[in-house]
Design a protein around this motif. Structure first.
Motif, PDB file in Angstrom:
ATOM      1  N   VAL A  11       0.850  -1.198   0.000  1.00 60.46           N
ATOM      2  CA  VAL A  11       0.000   0.000   0.000  1.00 60.46           C
ATOM      3  C   VAL A  11       0.882   1.242   0.000  1.00 60.46           C
ATOM      4  O   VAL A  11       1.865   1.342   0.741  1.00 60.46           O
ATOM      5  N   ARG A  12       0.523   2.178  -0.845  1.00 55.98           N
ATOM      6  CA  ARG A  12       1.273   3.427  -0.968  1.00 55.98           C
ATOM      7  C   ARG A  12       0.633   4.529  -0.138  1.00 55.98           C
ATOM      8  O   ARG A  12      -0.545   4.472   0.198  1.00 55.98           O
ATOM      9  N   ASP A  33      10.945  15.139  -3.710  1.00 58.94           N
ATOM     10  CA  ASP A  33      12.041  14.259  -3.301  1.00 58.94           C
ATOM     11  C   ASP A  33      11.934  12.941  -4.064  1.00 58.94           C
ATOM     12  O   ASP A  33      11.037  12.136  -3.804  1.00 58.94           O
ATOM     13  N   PRO A  34      12.840  12.704  -5.028  1.00 52.27           N
ATOM     14  CA  PRO A  34      12.695  11.517  -5.869  1.00 52.27           C
ATOM     15  C   PRO A  34      12.871  10.215  -5.096  1.00 52.27           C
ATOM     16  O   PRO A  34      12.484   9.160  -5.583  1.00 52.27           O
ATOM     17  N   PHE A  35      13.446  10.278  -3.900  1.00 54.13           N
ATOM     18  CA  PHE A  35      13.617   9.057  -3.120  1.00 54.13           C
ATOM     19  C   PHE A  35      12.882   9.162  -1.782  1.00 54.13           C
ATOM     20  O   PHE A  35      13.228   8.498  -0.818  1.00 54.13           O
ATOM     21  N   GLY A  36      11.867  10.011  -1.745  1.00 55.18           N
ATOM     22  CA  GLY A  36      11.125  10.197  -0.501  1.00 55.18           C
ATOM     23  C   GLY A  36      10.203   9.024  -0.196  1.00 55.18           C
ATOM     24  O   GLY A  36      10.121   8.045  -0.947  1.00 55.18           O
ATOM     25  N   LEU A  37       9.502   9.124   0.922  1.00 59.98           N
ATOM     26  CA  LEU A  37       8.600   8.068   1.358  1.00 59.98           C
ATOM     27  C   LEU A  37       7.523   7.824   0.312  1.00 59.98           C
ATOM     28  O   LEU A  37       6.906   8.760  -0.183  1.00 59.98           O
ATOM     29  N   GLU A  38       7.279   6.557   0.017  1.00 56.17           N
ATOM     30  CA  GLU A  38       6.261   6.223  -0.976  1.00 56.17           C
ATOM     31  C   GLU A  38       5.300   5.148  -0.461  1.00 56.17           C
ATOM     32  O   GLU A  38       4.106   5.218  -0.716  1.00 56.17           O
ATOM     33  N   PHE A  39       5.864   4.179   0.272  1.00 56.47           N
ATOM     34  CA  PHE A  39       5.054   3.059   0.756  1.00 56.47           C
ATOM     35  C   PHE A  39       4.691   3.268   2.225  1.00 56.47           C
ATOM     36  O   PHE A  39       5.437   3.883   2.987  1.00 56.47           O
ATOM     37  N   GLN A  40       3.549   2.705   2.622  1.00 52.74           N
ATOM     38  CA  GLN A  40       3.118   2.816   4.023  1.00 52.74           C
ATOM     39  C   GLN A  40       4.169   2.300   4.989  1.00 52.74           C
ATOM     40  O   GLN A  40       4.356   2.852   6.074  1.00 52.74           O
ATOM     41  N   SER A  65      11.376  -6.263   2.575  1.00 52.68           N
ATOM     42  CA  SER A  65      12.489  -5.939   1.668  1.00 52.68           C
ATOM     43  C   SER A  65      12.423  -4.471   1.250  1.00 52.68           C
ATOM     44  O   SER A  65      13.461  -3.821   1.093  1.00 52.68           O
ATOM     45  N   ILE A  66      11.232  -3.933   1.096  1.00 53.64           N
ATOM     46  CA  ILE A  66      11.109  -2.500   0.804  1.00 53.64           C
ATOM     47  C   ILE A  66      11.714  -1.693   1.953  1.00 53.64           C
ATOM     48  O   ILE A  66      12.454  -0.729   1.733  1.00 53.64           O
ATOM     49  N   ALA A  67      11.429  -2.094   3.176  1.00 53.15           N
ATOM     50  CA  ALA A  67      11.945  -1.369   4.351  1.00 53.15           C
ATOM     51  C   ALA A  67      13.474  -1.408   4.379  1.00 53.15           C
ATOM     52  O   ALA A  67      14.131  -0.384   4.624  1.00 53.15           O
ATOM     53  N   LEU A 116      18.621   1.447  -8.949  1.00 53.74           N
ATOM     54  CA  LEU A 116      18.319   0.017  -9.067  1.00 53.74           C
ATOM     55  C   LEU A 116      17.541  -0.469  -7.849  1.00 53.74           C
ATOM     56  O   LEU A 116      16.608  -1.267  -7.966  1.00 53.74           O
ATOM     57  N   SER A 117      17.938   0.023  -6.675  1.00 54.83           N
ATOM     58  CA  SER A 117      17.252  -0.361  -5.442  1.00 54.83           C
ATOM     59  C   SER A 117      15.776   0.028  -5.506  1.00 54.83           C
ATOM     60  O   SER A 117      14.873  -0.768  -5.218  1.00 54.83           O
ATOM     61  N   ARG A 118      15.512   1.252  -5.911  1.00 55.62           N
ATOM     62  CA  ARG A 118      14.129   1.727  -5.985  1.00 55.62           C
ATOM     63  C   ARG A 118      13.323   0.954  -7.030  1.00 55.62           C
ATOM     64  O   ARG A 118      12.126   0.705  -6.849  1.00 55.62           O
ATOM     65  N   SER A 119      13.991   0.566  -8.114  1.00 57.46           N
ATOM     66  CA  SER A 119      13.261  -0.182  -9.158  1.00 57.46           C
ATOM     67  C   SER A 119      12.689  -1.479  -8.589  1.00 57.46           C
ATOM     68  O   SER A 119      11.605  -1.912  -8.976  1.00 57.46           O
ATOM     69  N   MET A 120      13.416  -2.098  -7.671  1.00 57.08           N
ATOM     70  CA  MET A 120      12.905  -3.340  -7.077  1.00 57.08           C
ATOM     71  C   MET A 120      11.676  -3.087  -6.222  1.00 57.08           C
ATOM     72  O   MET A 120      10.743  -3.877  -6.222  1.00 57.08           O
ATOM     73  N   ASP A 121      11.690  -2.000  -5.467  1.00 59.28           N
ATOM     74  CA  ASP A 121      10.511  -1.687  -4.639  1.00 59.28           C
ATOM     75  C   ASP A 121       9.267  -1.517  -5.504  1.00 59.28           C
ATOM     76  O   ASP A 121       8.165  -1.905  -5.124  1.00 59.28           O
ATOM     77  N   TRP A 122       9.471  -0.916  -6.666  1.00 60.03           N
ATOM     78  CA  TRP A 122       8.325  -0.649  -7.530  1.00 60.03           C
ATOM     79  C   TRP A 122       7.761  -1.906  -8.195  1.00 60.03           C
ATOM     80  O   TRP A 122       6.602  -1.923  -8.599  1.00 60.03           O
ATOM     81  N   PHE A 123       8.588  -2.923  -8.344  1.00 59.90           N
ATOM     82  CA  PHE A 123       8.185  -4.056  -9.182  1.00 59.90           C
ATOM     83  C   PHE A 123       7.010  -4.821  -8.584  1.00 59.90           C
ATOM     84  O   PHE A 123       7.036  -5.230  -7.424  1.00 59.90           O
TER      85      PHE A 123
END
Lengths: 371, 371
Positions: free
Chosen positions: A238-239, A249-256, B182-184, B280-287
């Motif tokens: 969940v986002r 912020d391109p790497f800011g918080l995105e997921f819960q 893994s996202i965390a 690359l790290s962020r790409s995995m979170d998005w997948f």
């Protein structure tokens, strides 16, 4: 510096000087504690609760402080640790910043906060200090010493160093020694704090404070205190709503799950002293009952004498894995105790004892009811 | 900036512009790759290997580079991926810094390194870029696409986006979507890099480089790539010799496990570009294959068509836990593939595929031998 001592906290002065295991001594040191219930005439109904790294002594509400405590559902009249029967004592750990003397306290010899001048802190020092509190309350033999997480280490040290001090023991998500995965995690948490330029070798101020390092350390802590299983169900993928995101912020918080960690971190950063954190964290890495067992941890456990013991752990704990509570139960049983091992299927990982009272409550209640 | 491209690397120019999934496009981008063995006349013996986050394309020694590669024991004549039979291709990931275009590459439109001006990178972009390499080598249909870790995600995206591109698939310690634990972990790794003042919003230099942040990120990575079980046996509580300790630093390295992490971190810090790591790290979170399955990941997996599949994982993997490989196998089987799930009892956690060739080798060899 913020003070972290709950209202109603009581204090016990430690003998001065108070010798520390690894050298050095404390002068005019004190322990913070709270109690619940009444010590009976025979003085045989006392239960000592030893905490994890960060809690204060306010485990539950009492006459002195009506706020809910960190183990509110476990301690009280009719609750699993039933204060209608038991006289319950909870100490704040030596080395902490929540009333007991620690690196954030003022050194009476200099008038300055100890910081890194505080002597090296061992789990055994915390055990000896808690023992003084219990003795000061007129209790010679505890009915039970209960230790959670780090407190499980402190409890084992207590029993080892003070034979005859307790008739029984409940070890909750504790261990008889630190193993390398948990050492690695704690080492990295300490490194995060130390790398923060504001840590400044322990000489931070309110204005220049290692917030970033503490935030990292806490987030890593929370990741290892809970479990992947719990988070799959709780957060999934969940986002955050776009309102809660910083689009700049391109790497800011995105997921819960990221926001959950951030919230935990923000609440912790200024509520626990960074140097105290470093000292208590390191004390856990050092702890090893094998020191009392000719290099063998089971032999060490075998030198502890209690009549009854219960070791509880959860399958999803990655920080103090279940085998460590099994080892405690097996070791105490080999030493002659009537010892049980209770693995619980809680999904909440290492922190389950704080939140899964539905499982931990009956386990603790049943054990105490047979004493 | 250090260049990280092994000698003998080959390059394939991507179509220009190369459209990115989340918007934007790359111009004059290229992919680094290497090959082993010979493509047969029928062009039906090609195996594509997709890597984890950090490896280069040099998976094993070949005519162009006699140095051992990162999967040396897996790829070669007579080895599990037998280059006497298979024509093996390994690509460096799009967005990496080891030859393929990524944030550390020079943007042809500005003459400067991309840094954070690189468009958002998705796992799917990596899949499309690898597909171009395979096509460029004259291969229409792969015999097998093998993906490890992040490469397991890339492989699933490859198969989803390019129906008919492969007859079979081996997914090793991969997953069909990122889950919150893994996202965390990855979020915290990225935060460690971003918190380093030298990261400077991606504008670091050789002189002012986010060493500390990269070191933290790598240590956290290594902790989650291995397992507590392995470390108990490998390090236990063994301490460093006093020669290897800094007695002046009260919180310095003391245990072997800390030194092991430090060594890993030091080797990594300057051998992988920090911005590439972030992307690359962020790409995995998005997948999440659920994007292709009306919000359901199993439905997404059900849209992939291969004849045969094998998903391998290990019980001690906390980053890509075993259930995720089970899910891949089950999903592909439901879609009509002859799909096997092979849980292995390797103690080495997520990284087991790199080191436990004794278990992974036969599993891969057996699967390929029946194609």
């Amino acid at each position: 510096m913020t003070e972290f001592i709950p209202p109603g906290t009581r204090f016990h002065d430690l003998p001065s000087p108070f010798a520390m295991k690894r050298g050095g001594e404390l002068r005019n040191a004190r322990m913070a504690y709270e109690t619940w219930g009444t010590l009976n005439a025979a003085r045989d109904n006392a239960v000592l609760v030893l905490t994890g790294l960060s809690p204060n002594a306010h485990a539950a509400k009492n006459d002195a402080n009506g706020e809910a405590g960190w183990w509110e559902d476990m301690i009280g009249p009719g609750k699993p640790i039933d204060t209608d029967r038991w006289f319950v004592i909870c100490t704040n750990s030596l080395g902490s910043c929540k009333g007991s003397t620690g690196p954030a306290s003022v050194n009476p010899e200099t008038g300055e906060r100890y910081g890194l001048a505080f002597p090296e802190l061992a789990v055994e020092d915390g055990a000896n200090a808690a023992f003084e509190v219990v003795k000061g309350l007129g209790v010679e033999t505890l009915a039970c010493v209960v230790g959670n997480s780090m407190g499980g280490m402190v409890a084992l040290a207590y029993l080892m160093l003070h034979p005859g001090s307790a008739r029984s023991h409940i070890n909750i998500s504790g261990s008889a020694r630190a193993l390398p995965f948990s050492i690695a995690i704690r080492s990295l948490q300490r490194e995060a704090i130390r790398l923060d330029p504001h840590w400044n070798h322990g000489e931070y101020t309110e204005e220049l404070y290692p917030d970033a390092g503490m935030r990292m350390a806490r987030k890593l802590g929370v990741i290892t205190y809970r479990s992947a299983l719990e988070w799959d169900g709780r957060f999934g993928r969940v986002r955050l709503d776009s309102d809660d995101r910083d689009e700049e912020d391109p790497f800011g918080l995105e997921f819960q799950v990221e926001s959950y960690l951030e919230g935990h971190a923000r609440r912790f950063v200024r509520s626990f002293d960074p140097n105290c954190y470093l000292y208590l964290s390191r004390s856990m890495d050092w702890f090893d009952l094998a020191e009392y067992g000719d290099g063998n941890v089971d032999t060490g456990l075998g030198r502890i004498r209690v009549d009854r013991a219960l070791a509880i752990g959860v399958e999803t704990d990655i920080l103090f894995p279940l085998q460590q509570q099994q080892q405690v139960a097996d070791g105490l049983r080999a030493a002659g105790a009537d010892a049980d091992f209770r693995p619980l299927p809680s999904p909440q990982g290492h922190d389950a004892f704080l939140v899964d009272i539905a499982r931990f409550g009956p386990a603790v209640r049943n054990f105490l009811s047979t004493l």
